[in-house]
Design an enzyme around this catalytic site. Structure first.
Site, PDB file in Angstrom:
ATOM      1  N   ARG A   9       8.201  10.693  12.449  1.00 41.02           N
ATOM      2  CA  ARG A   9       7.705   9.481  11.783  1.00 41.02           C
ATOM      3  C   ARG A   9       6.187   9.429  11.910  1.00 41.02           C
ATOM      4  O   ARG A   9       5.467   9.074  10.997  1.00 41.02           O
ATOM      5  CB  ARG A   9       8.349   8.217  12.363  1.00 41.02           C
ATOM      6  CG  ARG A   9       7.682   6.952  11.848  1.00 41.02           C
ATOM      7  CD  ARG A   9       8.443   5.652  12.058  1.00 41.02           C
ATOM      8  NE  ARG A   9       9.262   5.589  13.229  1.00 41.02           N
ATOM      9  CZ  ARG A   9       8.815   5.450  14.494  1.00 41.02           C
ATOM     10  NH1 ARG A   9       7.526   5.362  14.724  1.00 41.02           N
ATOM     11  NH2 ARG A   9       9.657   5.422  15.487  1.00 41.02           N
TER      12      ARG A   9
ATOM     13  N   TYR B 164       1.483  -2.285 -13.048  1.00 39.22           N
ATOM     14  CA  TYR B 164       2.846  -1.769 -12.912  1.00 39.22           C
ATOM     15  C   TYR B 164       3.746  -2.929 -12.474  1.00 39.22           C
ATOM     16  O   TYR B 164       3.396  -3.688 -11.566  1.00 39.22           O
ATOM     17  CB  TYR B 164       2.843  -0.643 -11.871  1.00 39.22           C
ATOM     18  CG  TYR B 164       4.226  -0.131 -11.567  1.00 39.22           C
ATOM     19  CD1 TYR B 164       4.926   0.597 -12.511  1.00 39.22           C
ATOM     20  CD2 TYR B 164       4.841  -0.379 -10.351  1.00 39.22           C
ATOM     21  CE1 TYR B 164       6.209   1.057 -12.251  1.00 39.22           C
ATOM     22  CE2 TYR B 164       6.113   0.081 -10.077  1.00 39.22           C
ATOM     23  CZ  TYR B 164       6.795   0.797 -11.037  1.00 39.22           C
ATOM     24  OH  TYR B 164       8.055   1.247 -10.776  1.00 39.22           O
TER      25      TYR B 164
ATOM     26  N   ASP C 291      -5.171   2.359  -8.550  1.00 36.72           N
ATOM     27  CA  ASP C 291      -3.902   3.072  -8.706  1.00 36.72           C
ATOM     28  C   ASP C 291      -4.152   4.165  -9.748  1.00 36.72           C
ATOM     29  O   ASP C 291      -4.362   3.884 -10.932  1.00 36.72           O
ATOM     30  CB  ASP C 291      -2.820   2.081  -9.161  1.00 36.72           C
ATOM     31  CG  ASP C 291      -1.445   2.738  -9.310  1.00 36.72           C
ATOM     32  OD1 ASP C 291      -1.391   3.932  -9.647  1.00 36.72           O
ATOM     33  OD2 ASP C 291      -0.441   2.033  -9.141  1.00 36.72           O
TER      34      ASP C 291
ATOM     35  N   LYS D 286       5.436  10.514 -10.058  1.00 37.67           N
ATOM     36  CA  LYS D 286       5.095  10.734 -11.463  1.00 37.67           C
ATOM     37  C   LYS D 286       4.411  12.094 -11.636  1.00 37.67           C
ATOM     38  O   LYS D 286       5.035  13.109 -11.405  1.00 37.67           O
ATOM     39  CB  LYS D 286       4.237   9.569 -11.961  1.00 37.67           C
ATOM     40  CG  LYS D 286       4.742   8.179 -11.500  1.00 37.67           C
ATOM     41  CD  LYS D 286       6.076   7.776 -12.083  1.00 37.67           C
ATOM     42  CE  LYS D 286       6.687   6.533 -11.435  1.00 37.67           C
ATOM     43  NZ  LYS D 286       5.817   5.363 -11.376  1.00 37.67           N
TER      44      LYS D 286
HETATM   45  C1  PLP Z   1       5.829   4.149 -10.679  1.00 39.53           C
HETATM   46  C2  PLP Z   1       4.541   3.480 -10.381  1.00 39.53           C
HETATM   47  C3  PLP Z   1       4.325   2.848  -9.159  1.00 39.53           C
HETATM   48  C4  PLP Z   1       5.413   2.730  -8.099  1.00 39.53           C
HETATM   49  O1  PLP Z   1       5.744   3.965  -7.558  1.00 39.53           O
HETATM   50  P1  PLP Z   1       7.221   4.346  -7.008  1.00 39.53           P
HETATM   51  O2  PLP Z   1       7.051   5.758  -6.597  1.00 39.53           O
HETATM   52  O3  PLP Z   1       8.187   4.131  -8.106  1.00 39.53           O
HETATM   53  O4  PLP Z   1       7.478   3.414  -5.856  1.00 39.53           O
HETATM   54  C5  PLP Z   1       3.085   2.293  -8.937  1.00 39.53           C
HETATM   55  N1  PLP Z   1       2.113   2.326  -9.868  1.00 39.53           N
HETATM   56  C6  PLP Z   1       2.295   2.922 -11.052  1.00 39.53           C
HETATM   57  C7  PLP Z   1       1.176   2.935 -12.047  1.00 39.53           C
HETATM   58  C8  PLP Z   1       3.507   3.509 -11.355  1.00 39.53           C
HETATM   59  O5  PLP Z   1       3.695   4.082 -12.563  1.00 39.53           O
END
Ligand code: PLP
Length: 394
Positions: free
Chosen positions: A46, A99, A180, A205
């Site tokens: 962890r 998001y 982000d 992603k």
């Molecule tokens: C998918 C996404 C998230 C969240 O990520 P997860 O891996 O699904 O928890 C945050 N910001 C953006 C822009 C996203 O597309």
């Protein structure tokens, strides 16, 4: 080193004991110590794990940051940043086009814990900065945004923010800019080089790129800013396992190649969509008349793989399109090698109240494409047959 080289070499040095060119997956929860406290830097997974550590070093290098922390999802990364940096009574200023899951976390979790969250609707830096006051600790933006692909000028925002920081200049405890960077990836945009303090990723992603894992990361410009986040990573424990870290590291090696193809395919589809009467609007930052095109040209080295289309026929036409495609899978998520199509109003943005959706411009007739790396002609042919199917003359 250039980014494509970093992606293949940083944090993945050959294994010193066996010479294995690809480092092994350290599937272990614990580490044998020579005596209490006499260990090789790893005690419990962890806290730290060699596979995760290699990944964190690679992510930090790609984003041009001091270091990175990997998490079990993008939202776990966001959550760790919020929980460790914010205190009740403080405020966050966010750009409204967020998001959906980030919006839900801010509104349904952190607001109830005493954080104030303020949203700006306008992409101009002044609009965000006008909401900043003594209580503000964090400015939170996405660019390109989801799903409207609006572009925010990271450098202009960071310059404006610095002028608001306390006289102690770059006090890391002061006002921080978090970006982000999920939609662009570090191959197209590096917020830290443009003045951001933190970069957040849903590695689910583009970074992973194959729709086979869920993970996230926080990268920091300065080690001091990351310390409370790393503390929280261990204290709360939302860490990715070694197998997911390995898959993610493997995905990173082709990120530069994939992003080139995502960008080229998305531009082809955006240009094709513009000539089709079925679409009332085509949003893609690479189109010269996109309102954020000039800023995107300056701060990005490519315009990304996301295209958002509005159907002139509204929600019924949107639903018909996304149930008629054969290559584009109707699915949440984005950034994988395979093309996806989604309906933001009922899928990714369903957690956002309808009045908020309509205020920010997420229309019921919109579909969002995550353009994959297949052959662009095949993808266009698929959309053409889906439009024909919807018009009733196949
Ligand atoms: C998918 C996404 C998230 C969240 O990520 P997860 O891996 O699904 O928890 C945050 N910001 C953006 C822009 C996203 O597309």
């Amino acid at each position: 080193m250039k980014r494509s080289t970093m992606a293949i070499h940083i944090g993945q040095e050959p294994d010193p004991t066996t010479g294995a060119t690809v480092p092994p997956i350290y599937a272990t929860s614990t580490y044998t110590q020579e005596g209490p406290g006499r260990h090789k830097g790893f005690e419990y997974s962890r806290t730290n794990n060699p596979t995760r550590r290699g990944l964190e070093r690679c992510l930090a290098a790609l984003e041009g940051g001091a270091d990175a922390c990997a998490f079990s999802s993008g939202l776990a990364a966001t959550d760790a940043a919020l929980a460790s940096l914010m205190r009740p009574g403080q405020s966050i200023v966010a750009f409204s086009d967020l998001y959906g899951g980030t919006y839900r976390l801010l509104e349904r979790v952190y607001r109830t814990w005493g954080l104030d969250i303020r949203y700006a609707d306008d992409t101009r830096p002044d609009a965000l900065l006008s909401l900043v006051d003594q209580s503000t600790r964090l400015l939170w933006i996405e660019t390109p945004t989801n799903p409207l692909l609006r572009i925010l000028d990271i450098e202009a925002i960071s310059v404006a923010l610095r002028s608001r920081r306390p006289a102690e200049a770059d006090d890391p405890s002061g006002l921080l800019l978090a970006v982000d960077n999920t939609f662009a990836s570090p191959m197209l945009q590096r917020p830290i080089e443009l003045g951001a303090d933190l970069v957040i990723h849903s590695a689910t992603k583009y970074l992973g790129g194959h729709s086979d894992l869920v993970a996230g990361a926080v990268v920091s410009a300065r080690e001091e800013t990351l310390q409370p986040i790393r503390f929280h990573q261990n204290a709360a424990g939302a860490v990715p396992g070694p197998f997911d870290c390995f898959l993610l590291q493997r995905g990173l090696k082709t990120l530069h190649l994939r992003m080139e193809r995502h960008c080229a395919n998305a531009l082809r589809i955006a240009e094709w969509s513009r000539r089709r009467p079925e679409f009332s609007s085509v949003l893609y930052p690479g189109l010269p008349d996109h309102p954020g095109h000039e800023v995107a040209r300056r701060q990005m080295s490519g315009f990304g793989g996301m295209v958002t289309l509005s159907l002139a026929g509204g929600a019924p036409a949107a639903i018909s399109l996304l149930t008629s495609t054969r290559l584009f899978a109707c699915a949440e998520s984005l950034g994988g090698v395979e093309s996806l199509i989604n309906h933001p109003a009922t899928m990714t943005h369903a957690s956002m109240p309808p009045e908020v959706r309509s205020r920010i411009g997420v229309e019921d007739g919109m579909v969002r494409l995550s353009v994959g790396v297949e052959d662009a002609d095949d993808l266009i042919a698929d959309l053409e047959q889906a439009l024909r199917a919807g018009s009733g003359n196949p």
